[in-house]
Write a protein that holds these residues in place. Sequence first.
Motif: not given
Length: 386
Positions: A201-214
Amino acid sequence: MGTSTTHTSDARPDNAAQRRAEDILAEVTASGAENGVQVAAWLDGELVVDAWAGSADVAGERRPIGPDTLIPAWSMGKGVAAALVAVLVDRGTPAYDMPVAHYWPGFGAAGKDGITLGQVLGHAAGLPRLPADLTPERLMDLPAMADWLAARPPEWEPGTAFGYHAWTYGLLLAEILRRATGRTADELLRAELAEPLGLGDDLLFHVPEHLDARVADCADGGWAALLDRMPPDVPFFDAAPRGVLPLAELANRADFRRTVLPANGVLTARAAARMYALLAGGGELDGVRLLSEATVKTATTAAFSGVDRTLGGPGAMGFGFMVGDSGRRPVRPPGGFGHSGSGGTTAFADPVHRFSFALVKNRMTLPGLGARLADEIRTALGLAAA
């Protein structure tokens, strides 16, 4: 779902490089030059710098930035995509020298039948241009943009020159990877690179909804003015039209953050530095080998060099990585490779010293902090000057 990085402890390294990094971050955030900043570095397979300071909000200190705060890092994501492709190439599919049309038959139209994956990665395919009136909504329609690019002729003979493919790099790779593997770029990134490194969850091309708060908010710190001062006819605006410039306003849009576009990255400095530590170590880290030394060398050796037709200055590209650094104040040392992003983000590997470095921040400024921090950290670690 995957997990956050395996290196989530707030216990920071205790050495001169760490202390110097902390001092610099305290200085630039206290002065207002920066808002929120993370920096990390690895040396010979060990995390030696892990520092952060400032705010994840742009309006105040309500949400302090932490080591796990995700920061939009713009074109640093191109280096992440290049590392992912290298892992896949090492396993046999796709291949750098394979024509894109092998995986995507419609792409072969208009004289593009010989363009290879390596040329796309090296910004040498001759396809940097996008419609002048492009909107964010149209950019985010990835299938439609792929079809548009498939119908375009190249602007130069592919492989004979290179010019930064600011958005089209990601548009093309997303479609090539989907067709070559049957999986989307975000699925591949998680399964083949991020999770094996403990970075799900630390190396992404986009932001999934469950990670919005981060995710940190972005703010402008002079980047918009820099782009506004550029002459309107420079080739950069062909590759990044005015309506889709890499600005804080775009980074903060929820729909843009959801878009899986491997021209961009959303990540932590820890994650980026760990990924580049893998490459600095020849494809192995913490006893986990994800690709061979031979493939690392192929991906990170300059394949195209000269004057960049989009950016106008000299440079050299491997298969998705900026190689060396010809800037007035270099960030990457000789023999180093990596990728920078709009607003001053940057990361690289130095295989000579088995060293890696990453800086991400949420205030978009002119570059400069990355070179300063990299120089100070390398000096404190006793490495040769960049």
